[in-house]
Design an enzyme around this catalytic site. Structure first.
Site, PDB file in Angstrom:
ATOM      1  N   GLY A  44       0.800  -1.216   0.000  1.00 13.59           N
ATOM      2  CA  GLY A  44       0.000   0.000   0.000  1.00 13.59           C
ATOM      3  C   GLY A  44       0.834   1.268   0.000  1.00 13.59           C
ATOM      4  O   GLY A  44       1.579   1.511   0.937  1.00 13.59           O
ATOM      5  N   SER A  45       0.740   2.101  -1.036  1.00  9.09           N
ATOM      6  CA  SER A  45       1.648   3.227  -1.149  1.00  9.09           C
ATOM      7  C   SER A  45       1.231   4.141  -2.298  1.00  9.09           C
ATOM      8  O   SER A  45       0.113   4.061  -2.793  1.00  9.09           O
ATOM      9  CB  SER A  45       3.070   2.704  -1.371  1.00  9.09           C
ATOM     10  OG  SER A  45       3.053   1.648  -2.324  1.00  9.09           O
TER      11      SER A  45
END
Length: 232
Positions: free
Chosen positions: A189-190
């Protein structure tokens, strides 16, 4: 083509960075299953998700020096003018920027948005707030690259998110990248920001889905008219 070649072509490769994590999830699934079988099934589901997360599919990248290609899979979260991170050395004037937010279900292998030479890589520690928030570009842990091209300098910033705890960059200063070439990944997640020269004309809107190495984010020659969008 043999049946084995056909099957192999249908299987998406796993990036080597993911092997140790997949193995860890698999071992945990076995242990949990030994303790209580329903937990084992949950562990198996998480192991399959981990393998899916680290997938590294081939991509068809447009070959046109005027096009800026998405560096990440995910949703376009911001399109506008923003001041680049100070460590990039791109000045304090706002530059065109497009941000791509990657959820935990998106492919996290990052690719070069343009062809060029890496002249600088700068890592900055920071927080781990939700990468979809505006302040993530300033506050979160990040790794920034400058790519030098005949059309100007581009800034590519890998930003860790709420769950992400590891930014990986395979490239080094002095490397020459082709558009769509893999240069790194971020675990779990980024977001990736692309800072572009002033003449870049965005061709996507907020909420659009982007595919790393394939989706055209912007045009440098101005031939394409500025686009408007509506939700339908």
């Amino acid at each position: 083509m043999s049946i084995f070649d056909s099957i192999r072509r249908q299987i998406t490769p796993i990036h080597p960075e993911g092997y140790i994590f997949i193995a860890g999830f698999a071992v945990a699934a076995v242990v949990l299953g030994w303790i209580w079988s329903p937990l084992g099934w949950i562990g198996l589901a998480l192991t399959l998700w981990c393998a899916y997360f680290f997938r590294d599919p081939a991509r068809l990248t447009p070959l046109d020096d005027h096009l800026i290609i998405s560096p990440a899979d995910g949703a376009v979260s911001e399109v506008g003018y923003f001041t680049p991170p100070p460590e990039l050395g791109l000045g304090t004037d706002p530059m065109p920027r497009i941000s791509i937010f990657m959820s935990v279900f998106d492919c996290h292998v990052n690719r070069a948005p343009v062809a060029g030479r890496i002249s600088k890589i700068a890592y900055k520690p920071g927080l781990f707030v939700n990468a979809d928030l505006d302040k993530a570009s300033e506050d979160n842990e990040r790794n920034s690259l400058i790519i030098e091209t005949p059309a100007g300098r581009f800034g590519v910033v890998q930003i860790a998110g709420l769950i992400a705890r590891r930014i990986v960059c395979f490239a080094h200063v002095g490397d020459t990248l082709a558009a769509g070439e893999r240069f790194g990944l971020i675990r779990f997640g980024s977001r990736v920001d692309v800072y572009m020269p002033p003449n870049a004309r965005p061709l996507v809107g907020v909420g659009a889905r982007a595919v790393a190495g394939e989706t055209v984010l912007a045009d440098l020659n101005g031939a394409e008219p500025r686009r408007a969008f509506r939700l339908s």
